[in-house]
Write an enzyme that holds these catalytic residues in place. Structure first.
Site, short mmCIF file in Angstrom:
data_model
loop_
_atom_site.label_atom_id
_atom_site.label_comp_id
_atom_site.label_asym_id
_atom_site.label_seq_id
_atom_site.Cartn_x
_atom_site.Cartn_y
_atom_site.Cartn_z
N ALA A 64 34.26 34.28 38.73
CA ALA A 64 35.14 32.73 39.29
C ALA A 64 33.26 32.07 40.22
O ALA A 64 32.60 33.04 40.81
CB ALA A 64 35.91 33.30 40.18
N GLY A 109 35.39 37.19 36.50
CA GLY A 109 36.05 36.47 35.95
C GLY A 109 35.38 36.15 34.56
O GLY A 109 35.84 35.89 33.31
N GLU A 112 37.09 39.09 32.80
CA GLU A 112 38.80 39.08 32.52
C GLU A 112 39.11 38.18 31.70
O GLU A 112 39.54 38.32 31.35
CB GLU A 112 38.86 38.55 33.81
CG GLU A 112 38.00 39.77 35.08
CD GLU A 112 38.96 39.57 36.75
OE1 GLU A 112 38.23 37.87 36.76
OE2 GLU A 112 39.41 39.85 37.23
N GLU A 132 33.38 42.22 42.08
CA GLU A 132 34.33 41.90 43.55
C GLU A 132 34.40 42.41 44.56
O GLU A 132 34.45 42.21 45.04
CB GLU A 132 35.77 41.19 42.61
CG GLU A 132 36.33 40.20 41.40
CD GLU A 132 36.11 41.07 40.35
OE1 GLU A 132 35.69 41.96 40.01
OE2 GLU A 132 36.27 39.96 39.30
#
Ligand code: CAA
Length: 258
Positions: A64, A109, A112, A132
């Site tokens: 992200a 992300g 993910e 993270e």
């Protein structure tokens, strides 16, 4: 679309996340574009396989977008995670087969979104990880859920708690990557796999995908009941008649249904 490229050829859509200056990091705009793109694809009959990749040779998706999240409020963080949830669920449940061509870093992300694809093919320079907790947050685009389902609870916890990056060979060993190939062969390998998948019964594949996805989230008996229902449904298709008749007539089947 400012951050995505899409090319369609031979019923295969190659969707490229294209933010090379930030290693294809996912900001809200890119997540919205991905959601719209997947909503479009799921209703199209001219696309049977989606290959998702990142632009350049260094990163698939480096996570992200940290520069967007750094000043975000709790409400904005939640909103971003829910947007990713919607976009990635579309990707996971669309009737088409989805292949992540992981062409470099797949962190946060990035790991993910690759896990929301049906299959992950990694180039030999790929690196997977969930960094993270080193940023003071937890995986928020599905990492705590899909990683544990894919590689088991113990390995998922180790990766999330240590933030260790693993290379493509290790990702293959633990079942996170289906296949590892030299980077120069990555897209061709994915396209060859796509061609093989397209030569089978597309509707049958979409039913099998639904049975696997739903079955993994339910008890065995309910999963087997769903499988029986979908098995019955597949008997209504042109492909079932053609596939079985071709076998008995010792010829190649011409499977077309979707
Ligand atoms: N968000 C925003 N920008 C990013 C980014 C990210 N996730 N990852 C890389 N970039 C940017 C860098 O800031 C840099 O920009 P500038 O050139 O403007 O400085 C550019 O991309 C190139 O990156 P580096 O200079 O860092 O390249 P490197 O080769 O030295 O390192 C890397 C590569 C190891 C991938 C490193 O960039 C890195 O660690 N990136 C962050 C990875 C990360 O922590 N991802 C998780 C994000 S949080 C998340 O994803 C939450 C969630 O669950 C959804």
């Amino acid at each position: 679309m400012n951050n995505l490229l899409m090319e369609i050829e031979n019923e295969v859509a190659v969707v490229t996340i294209n933010r090379p200056k930030s290693l294809n990091a996912l900001n809200s705009e890119t997540l919205s574009e991905l959601k719209a793109c997947f909503e479009d694809i799921e209703n199209r009959k001219d696309i049977k396989v989606v290959i998702l990749t990142g632009s350049g040779t260094k990163a698939f998706v480096a996570g992200a977008d940290i520069s967007e999240m750094v000043n975000a409020t709790p409400a904005e963080g939640r909103q971003m995670a829910l947007l990713a949830k919607d976009a990635f669920m579309k990707l996971e449940t669309m009737p088409q087969v989805t292949i992540a061509a992981v062409n470099g870093y797949a962190l946060g992300g990035g790991c993910e979104i690759s896990m929301a694809c049906d299959i992950r093919v990694a180039s030999d320079n790929a690196k997977f990880g969930q960094p993270e907790t080193g940023l003071g947050i937890l995986p928020g685009f599905g990492g705590t859920q899909r990683l544990a389902r894919l590689v088991g609870k113990g390995r998922a916890k180790e990766l999330i708690f240590t933030c260790d990056q693993i290379d493509a060979a290790e990702a293959y060993r633990i079942g996170l990557a289906n296949k590892v190939v030299p980077q120069a062969e990555l897209l061709d390998t994915c396209k060859a796999m796509a061609a093989k998948i397209i030569s089978k019964g597309s509707y049958a594949i979409s039913l099998a995908k639904q049975a696997i996805n739903t079955g993994m989230d339910t008890d065995l008996s309910s999963g087997l009941t769903l499988e029986a229902e979908l098995f019955g449904l597949s008997f209504a298709t042109h492909d079932k008649k053609e596939g079985m008749t071709a076998f008995l007539e010792k010829r190649k089947a011409d499977l077309t249904d979707f």
